[in-house]
Design an enzyme around this catalytic site. Structure first.
Site, mmCIF file in Angstrom:
data_model
loop_
_atom_site.group_PDB
_atom_site.id
_atom_site.type_symbol
_atom_site.label_atom_id
_atom_site.label_comp_id
_atom_site.label_asym_id
_atom_site.label_seq_id
_atom_site.Cartn_x
_atom_site.Cartn_y
_atom_site.Cartn_z
ATOM 1 N N SER A 139 -16.835 31.661 2.250
ATOM 2 C CA SER A 139 -17.705 30.661 1.623
ATOM 3 C C SER A 139 -19.067 31.253 1.265
ATOM 4 O O SER A 139 -19.541 32.200 1.895
ATOM 5 C CB SER A 139 -17.903 29.499 2.602
ATOM 6 O OG SER A 139 -18.917 28.634 2.138
ATOM 7 N N TYR A 163 -20.572 28.740 -4.615
ATOM 8 C CA TYR A 163 -21.216 27.498 -5.033
ATOM 9 C C TYR A 163 -22.267 27.921 -6.050
ATOM 10 O O TYR A 163 -23.242 28.599 -5.684
ATOM 11 C CB TYR A 163 -21.867 26.800 -3.838
ATOM 12 C CG TYR A 163 -20.900 25.999 -2.982
ATOM 13 C CD1 TYR A 163 -20.015 25.102 -3.561
ATOM 14 C CD2 TYR A 163 -20.902 26.126 -1.590
ATOM 15 C CE1 TYR A 163 -19.140 24.355 -2.781
ATOM 16 C CE2 TYR A 163 -20.033 25.377 -0.806
ATOM 17 C CZ TYR A 163 -19.160 24.498 -1.415
ATOM 18 O OH TYR A 163 -18.299 23.755 -0.655
ATOM 19 N N THR A 189 -16.240 26.933 -6.853
ATOM 20 C CA THR A 189 -15.938 25.545 -6.473
ATOM 21 C C THR A 189 -16.698 24.594 -7.390
ATOM 22 O O THR A 189 -17.927 24.659 -7.498
ATOM 23 C CB THR A 189 -16.308 25.314 -4.996
ATOM 24 O OG1 THR A 189 -15.523 26.206 -4.212
ATOM 25 C CG2 THR A 189 -16.036 23.883 -4.570
ATOM 26 N N LYS A 272 -11.949 26.196 -8.437
ATOM 27 C CA LYS A 272 -11.449 25.375 -7.324
ATOM 28 C C LYS A 272 -11.866 23.921 -7.510
ATOM 29 O O LYS A 272 -13.032 23.642 -7.826
ATOM 30 C CB LYS A 272 -12.016 25.910 -5.998
ATOM 31 C CG LYS A 272 -11.617 25.115 -4.750
ATOM 32 C CD LYS A 272 -12.040 25.862 -3.482
ATOM 33 C CE LYS A 272 -11.544 25.181 -2.207
ATOM 34 N NZ LYS A 272 -12.450 24.168 -1.687
ATOM 35 N N HIS A 296 -10.636 19.189 -2.091
ATOM 36 C CA HIS A 296 -11.630 19.529 -1.068
ATOM 37 C C HIS A 296 -11.270 18.875 0.274
ATOM 38 O O HIS A 296 -12.143 18.528 1.072
ATOM 39 C CB HIS A 296 -13.030 19.114 -1.514
ATOM 40 C CG HIS A 296 -14.128 20.046 -1.078
ATOM 41 N ND1 HIS A 296 -14.722 20.957 -1.899
ATOM 42 C CD2 HIS A 296 -14.748 20.203 0.122
ATOM 43 C CE1 HIS A 296 -15.671 21.617 -1.248
ATOM 44 N NE2 HIS A 296 -15.707 21.174 -0.008
ATOM 45 N N ASP A 326 -4.625 23.739 -1.940
ATOM 46 C CA ASP A 326 -4.971 23.307 -0.582
ATOM 47 C C ASP A 326 -5.204 21.810 -0.548
ATOM 48 O O ASP A 326 -5.197 21.144 -1.591
ATOM 49 C CB ASP A 326 -6.158 24.077 0.025
ATOM 50 C CG ASP A 326 -7.544 23.601 -0.402
ATOM 51 O OD1 ASP A 326 -7.709 22.451 -0.863
ATOM 52 O OD2 ASP A 326 -8.500 24.397 -0.247
HETATM 53 C C1 FMN Z 1 -15.969 21.921 7.500
HETATM 54 C C2 FMN Z 1 -15.544 22.268 6.116
HETATM 55 C C3 FMN Z 1 -16.376 23.030 5.311
HETATM 56 C C4 FMN Z 1 -15.968 23.383 4.027
HETATM 57 N N1 FMN Z 1 -16.757 24.206 3.276
HETATM 58 C C5 FMN Z 1 -16.342 24.596 2.044
HETATM 59 C C6 FMN Z 1 -17.086 25.549 1.315
HETATM 60 O O1 FMN Z 1 -18.082 26.067 1.783
HETATM 61 N N2 FMN Z 1 -16.643 25.864 0.074
HETATM 62 C C7 FMN Z 1 -15.518 25.302 -0.484
HETATM 63 O O2 FMN Z 1 -15.156 25.593 -1.617
HETATM 64 N N3 FMN Z 1 -14.771 24.430 0.240
HETATM 65 C C8 FMN Z 1 -15.150 24.078 1.477
HETATM 66 N N4 FMN Z 1 -14.372 23.241 2.214
HETATM 67 C C9 FMN Z 1 -13.099 22.749 1.641
HETATM 68 C C10 FMN Z 1 -11.959 23.710 1.960
HETATM 69 O O3 FMN Z 1 -12.089 24.902 1.258
HETATM 70 C C11 FMN Z 1 -10.600 23.108 1.608
HETATM 71 O O4 FMN Z 1 -10.603 22.705 0.258
HETATM 72 C C12 FMN Z 1 -10.217 21.934 2.487
HETATM 73 O O5 FMN Z 1 -10.634 22.132 3.820
HETATM 74 C C13 FMN Z 1 -8.711 21.742 2.450
HETATM 75 O O6 FMN Z 1 -8.347 20.625 3.121
HETATM 76 P P1 FMN Z 1 -7.800 20.618 4.635
HETATM 77 O O7 FMN Z 1 -8.961 20.854 5.525
HETATM 78 O O8 FMN Z 1 -7.253 19.256 4.729
HETATM 79 O O9 FMN Z 1 -6.749 21.705 4.769
HETATM 80 C C14 FMN Z 1 -14.737 22.908 3.522
HETATM 81 C C15 FMN Z 1 -13.889 22.174 4.353
HETATM 82 C C16 FMN Z 1 -14.268 21.869 5.637
HETATM 83 C C17 FMN Z 1 -13.313 21.119 6.524
#
Ligand code: FMN
Length: 402
Positions: A139, A163, A189, A272, A296, A326
């Site tokens: 990230s 980002y 993203t 994304k 997300h 995802d």
């Molecule tokens: C705590 C947390 C922080 C996240 N931070 C980012 C991030 O920094 N950048 C990003 O593109 N997605 C972020 N995501 C989204 C994840 O990349 C992903 O799309 C998502 O967790 C998938 O769903 P799932 O947790 O149900 O498997 C984050 C998700 C969580 C749970």
């Protein structure tokens, strides 16, 4: 898979993880880490504390989208095939010139550095990537600079998630650092230029970045430092930097930004958060190399559609270009279903964060190996020796759930 379509016997046999566990049991050892997702989530939340639990587990609105992301998988059933002799399986895939030992990736998560133990969760996760061969999508929001995280990846490739900041020079600087650090693709993203409405976090009045956390890639960046210093920020104290970070964080990109975005790197560029087939097609026509179909994890917009229900149309629109999926992946079964619906690779989010909280590097590795063992053994039992065999014919819509 080898060039002649046969299984390559040198690839990892993910399913043997169960042999390790059963054999250890003969010596009286039972797994220290949970074997079900429900138990993993429950145990991890016990060590994370209320505010971090809400940030990791919580989602947008009343969290309906994040719930249906998971339950929607139950509406797809896998079709067993017999007389296949899937004695050996090959889960390897090719993605952006990388030959990966499995289709699994770690989704970018911007709070790994705060997850116990130790405050260096990004580096620890990279070590788990090195140990398992499962790539990490690092990230933008990290507690250690991306160069240090990349160095911990060993031979496993990493991808960098951007980002996109409002300042183009800062975006270009972050991308060129990612290139120099050896990341193999840039994942931009699109769905998080503003945080979604997250009642759980609001109830704790807790947003880590605004408290100066996970900003290492910014405060270590020469362009950010110049911009922030120019605005009078004290760079040695992360808290006062946070408001300045908030001002540059989220660029609400339009189609007219795509040519510039494409021009920032020669690395494969992936977008994304793309869920509509028309957006996928237009992004590919605009020069991106791959689509990342994701909502997300339901953290950004509630009232949505389960991500898995969107995948097949995005794959059709991508017309052969790679599609990463995802949102809602909790079990190996989910990986197999997403592959059968056309994903090239499948990323997991929250489950590995819980593994990190419970067992550091080994906890992440346990979660990844468990997911892959289940996926591999499903392919064994259901008669699908390679990922290429997982075509849409391997899944059926089912109307009843248990
Ligand atoms: C705590 C947390 C922080 C996240 N931070 C980012 C991030 O920094 N950048 C990003 O593109 N997605 C972020 N995501 C989204 C994840 O990349 C992903 O799309 C998502 O967790 C998938 O769903 P799932 O947790 O149900 O498997 C984050 C998700 C969580 C749970």
């Amino acid at each position: 898979m080898t060039a002649n379509g046969r299984v390559d016997a040198t690839v990892p046999h993910w399913g043997t993880y169960q042999n390790e566990i059963y054999l250890a049991g003969l010596g009286g050892e039972i797994p220290r880490l949970p074997m079900t997702y429900a138990e993993l989530e429950r145990s991890a939340q016990g060590v994370l504390g209320a505010a971090l639990t809400s940030y990791i587990a919580g989602g947008a609105g009343n969290e309906q989208t994040q719930r249906v992301n998971v339950t929607a998988f139950d509406r797809y059933g896998l079709m067993p095939r017999m007389f296949v002799k899937a004695t050996e399986r090959d889960l390897s895939v090719d993605l952006f010139g990388m030959h990966l030992p499995s289709p699994l990736l770690m989704a970018p998560v911007g709070v790994l550095g705060l997850t116990p133990p130790g405050g260096h969760g990004d580096i620890v996760t990279a070590q788990a990537a090195a140990a398992t061969g499962v790539p990490m999508i690092a990230s933008t929001l990290m507690s250690d600079p991306m160069e240090q995280v990349a160095a911990a990846l060993g031979d496993t490739p990493g991808l960098f998630q951007l980002y996109t900041p409002t300042d183009r020079g800062l975006a270009e600087s972050l991308v060129s650092r990612a290139e120099a650090a050896g990341f193999r693709a840039i994942v931009v993203t699109l769905d998080t230029w503003v945080p979604g409405w997250r009642p759980r976090d609001l109830a704790h009045s807790q947003f880590p970045q605004l408290r100066g956390h996970v900003l290492a890639n910014y405060v270590s960046d020469p362009v950010f430092r110049r911009l922030a210093a120019g605005a009078g920020a004290d760079l040695d104290d992360p808290r006062p930097v946070a408001p300045y970070w908030a001002a540059v964080f989220g660029n609400n990109l339009g189609w007219d930004d795509l040519a510039w975005l494409r021009s920032t790197t020669d690395l494969p560029l992936v977008v994304k958060g793309v869920c509509h087939p028309d957006d996928a097609r237009r992004a590919l026509d605009g020069g991106v190399d791959g689509i990342y179909c994701s909502n997300h994890g339901g953290r950004q917009a509630n009232g949505g559609i389960p991500a898995i229900d969107l995948l097949a149309d995005v794959v059709r629109a991508a017309d052969g270009a790679p599609v990463i999926f995802d949102s809602g992946v909790r079990q190996g079964e989910h990986i197999i279903k997403a592959l059968a619906l056309g994903a090239t690779a499948v990323a997991v989010g929250r489950p590995y964060v819980y593994g990190l909280a419970l067992g550091g590097r080994d906890g992440v590795a346990h979660v990844l190996r468990s997911l892959l063992a289940e996926a591999d053994l499903l392919m064994a039992v259901d008669g699908y020796p390679t990922v290429a065999d997982l075509t849409p014919d391997a899944v059926r819509r089912v109307t009843t759930t248990g």
